[in-house]
Design an enzyme around this catalytic site. Structure first.
Site, PDB file in Angstrom:
ATOM      1  N   ALA A 132       4.942  -2.195  -4.949  1.00 31.69           N
ATOM      2  CA  ALA A 132       5.149  -2.575  -3.389  1.00 31.69           C
ATOM      3  C   ALA A 132       4.277  -3.862  -3.544  1.00 31.69           C
ATOM      4  CB  ALA A 132       4.992  -1.717  -2.453  1.00 31.69           C
ATOM      5  N   SER A 143      -3.099  -4.800   2.314  1.00 33.98           N
ATOM      6  CA  SER A 143      -2.418  -3.889   1.221  1.00 33.98           C
ATOM      7  C   SER A 143      -1.078  -3.184   1.925  1.00 33.98           C
ATOM      8  CB  SER A 143      -3.322  -2.855   0.801  1.00 33.98           C
ATOM      9  OG  SER A 143      -2.678  -2.095  -0.331  1.00 33.98           O
ATOM     10  N   ASN A 144      -0.492  -2.150   1.421  1.00 34.09           N
ATOM     11  CA  ASN A 144       0.356  -1.316   1.858  1.00 34.09           C
ATOM     12  C   ASN A 144       0.443   0.322   1.476  1.00 34.09           C
ATOM     13  OD1 ASN A 144       2.026  -0.940  -0.458  1.00 34.09           O
ATOM     14  ND2 ASN A 144       2.013  -3.128  -0.525  1.00 34.09           N
ATOM     15  N   ARG A 145       1.226   0.942   1.975  1.00 34.99           N
ATOM     16  CA  ARG A 145       1.069   2.308   1.668  1.00 34.99           C
ATOM     17  C   ARG A 145       1.738   2.953   0.547  1.00 34.99           C
ATOM     18  NH1 ARG A 145      -0.033   4.541   6.860  1.00 34.99           N
ATOM     19  NH2 ARG A 145       0.469   3.181   8.594  1.00 34.99           N
TER      20      ARG A 145
END
Ligand code: PMT
Length: 400
Positions: free
Chosen positions: A275, A208-210
């Site tokens: 995102a 995943s991402n932030r």
């Protein structure tokens, strides 16, 4: 125009409570979903059964009965109401609302709900003219509560003067005025994506991402407040969705892709702040990968590029993308704008303090398809959202 609108109707202990029956009937006839909440005094004038029959919903009555647990759901429903109407509103209820008392369902709902509130007073003339009642009404007005009436005429006491509940037709007009879409995005359907996606490695791990979702949720909130109908397609976040939005929760890029395409026909504006993971494990293990086994090799594959797909099916829609870059911000963002057939690209310079992932603020440049670049200084994500929507509105006007 009341079709699908959720109206909470508070009925209090007045002889005029019978007019609330007529009001409920008319609201339902016009397509509204009506949830009635009555005070204990109100049920002395009209039975809850009458309202339950007309609204086809259980009436909210007593916070302390055994039914309370099952009524929690209705409290949740109130959080999504479009309007809270108190009609008739007695001097006693007006005082309780003005002073923030919370000793029954109706007053609790008033304190908990964030939708507009419309109060229709009904009482004896002398009571209505009493300084305390006038002060309480003024206090409510100051807080943004809308007041309709009272009318002047013959009262239950035999006196003639102000204090009569206005007719249901007049309350309906006030309701319609308050629910009329206004704002520069009225009539538009704004599809917003927000947050990260999660691409599973096994049943408990993912890539995943932030992204926190804050940027996309700020846009969804602003678009709703500017009169747009908002469809928010959100990856996993810890945020509360704006009350006006239709929210579709997804996890993976594929699910976001499917949800966006399913809703695309309805949308006139698409803003992709999510995102989305560019890659996902080619194969997700069906059972948890064990530590004592050999270290797994993960082969990645590309996820579907949702925005590029939307760009191909763009039609007359206004299309806005986001780009989070650490270098060559404008050059990279412009390439994406052109490749994905966008009208605007919001480029985040995530190397700057206070910008990009998980911050409450952002520093962006808005690129347009004609080569223009608008630089915005560090500001709250909500202000960035409003500026993006200003640009969208300009484009919508030019398109028409
Ligand atoms: O969520 P916050 O914590 O508030 O942070 C905000 C943000 C930094 C996540 C957001 O403002 C942002 O910049 N989002 C885009 C992140 C990004 O890097 O996008 P991208 O350059 O990978 O993609 C460009 C555009 O294509 C984006 O609009 C993206 O939604 C879209 N995209 C990307 C990949 C993919 N498979 N499908 C897509 O639709």
């Amino acid at each position: 125009m009341l079709n699908g609108k959720r109206i909470l109707l508070g009925v209090t202990g007045s002889i005029a409570a019978y007019k609330a029956v007529e009001l409920t009937r008319e609201l339902v006839k016009r397509g509204a979903e009506v949830q009635v909440v009555m005070t204990q005094a109100a049920i002395r004038f009209v039975t809850p059964l009458t309202f339950e029959t007309l609204s086809r919903q259980p009436v909210l009555l007593d916070m302390f009965t055994l039914a309370y647990g099952s009524q929690i759901g209705h409290i949740e429903a109130t959080a999504r109401a479009d309007l809270f109407v108190v009609a008739p509103a007695t001097a006693h209820t007006i005082a309780r609302l003005a002073h923030g008392l919370a000793d029954d369902f109706l007053s609790n709902i008033y304190l908990a709900s964030r939708c507009p509130v419309l109060v229709a007073p009904a009482m004896d003339s002398d009571m209505y003219q009493h300084a305390v009642v006038q002060e309480n009404l003024a206090r409510l007005r100051e807080r943004g509560v809308h007041i309709v009436g009272p009318a002047s005429g013959e009262l239950a006491s035999g006196l003639i003067g102000p204090g009569r509940l206005v007719e249901p037709e007049e309350i309906l007009e006030a309701i319609e005025r308050l629910l009329e879409p206004s704002g520069d995005l009225a009539g538009e359907v704004v599809l917003v994506t927000a947050g990260p996606t999660r691409e599973p490695l096994d049943p408990v791990r993912y890539l995943s991402n932030r992204s926190s979702g804050k940027m996309g949720y700020a846009i969804a909130e602003a678009a709703g407040q500017r009169g747009g109908r908002v469809i928010l397609i959100s990856g996993p976040t810890a945020l509360f969705a704006p009350r006006e939005a239709e929210v579709i929760r997804v996890e993976t890029a594929q699910e976001m892709h499917d949800a966006v395409l399913a809703k695309l026909d309805a949308a006139t504006v698409v803003i992709k702040a999510a995102a989305v993971a560019d890659y996902r494990p080619k194969r997700a293990a069906t059972r948890k990968l064990k530590k004592d086994e050999t270290v797994p090799e993960v082969t990645l594959e590309s996820t579907p590029d949702i925005l590029a797909e939307v760009g191909r099916r763009k039609g007359r829609r206004i299309l806005v993308g986001f780009a989070a870059e650490t270098e060559d911000l404008v050059v990279n963002a412009r390439k994406k704008l052109q490749r994905k057939n966008l009208d605007l690209m919001v480029a985040n310079d995530i190397s700057q303090p206070g910008a990009g992932f998980d911050a409450d603020t952002n520093v962006v440049k808005i690129l347009d398809a004609q080569g223009g670049v608008e630089e915005l200084p560090l500001q709250a994500k909500r202000s960035v959202a409003d500026r993006i929507l200003d640009r969208v509105v300009e484009l919508l006007k030019r398109r028409d």
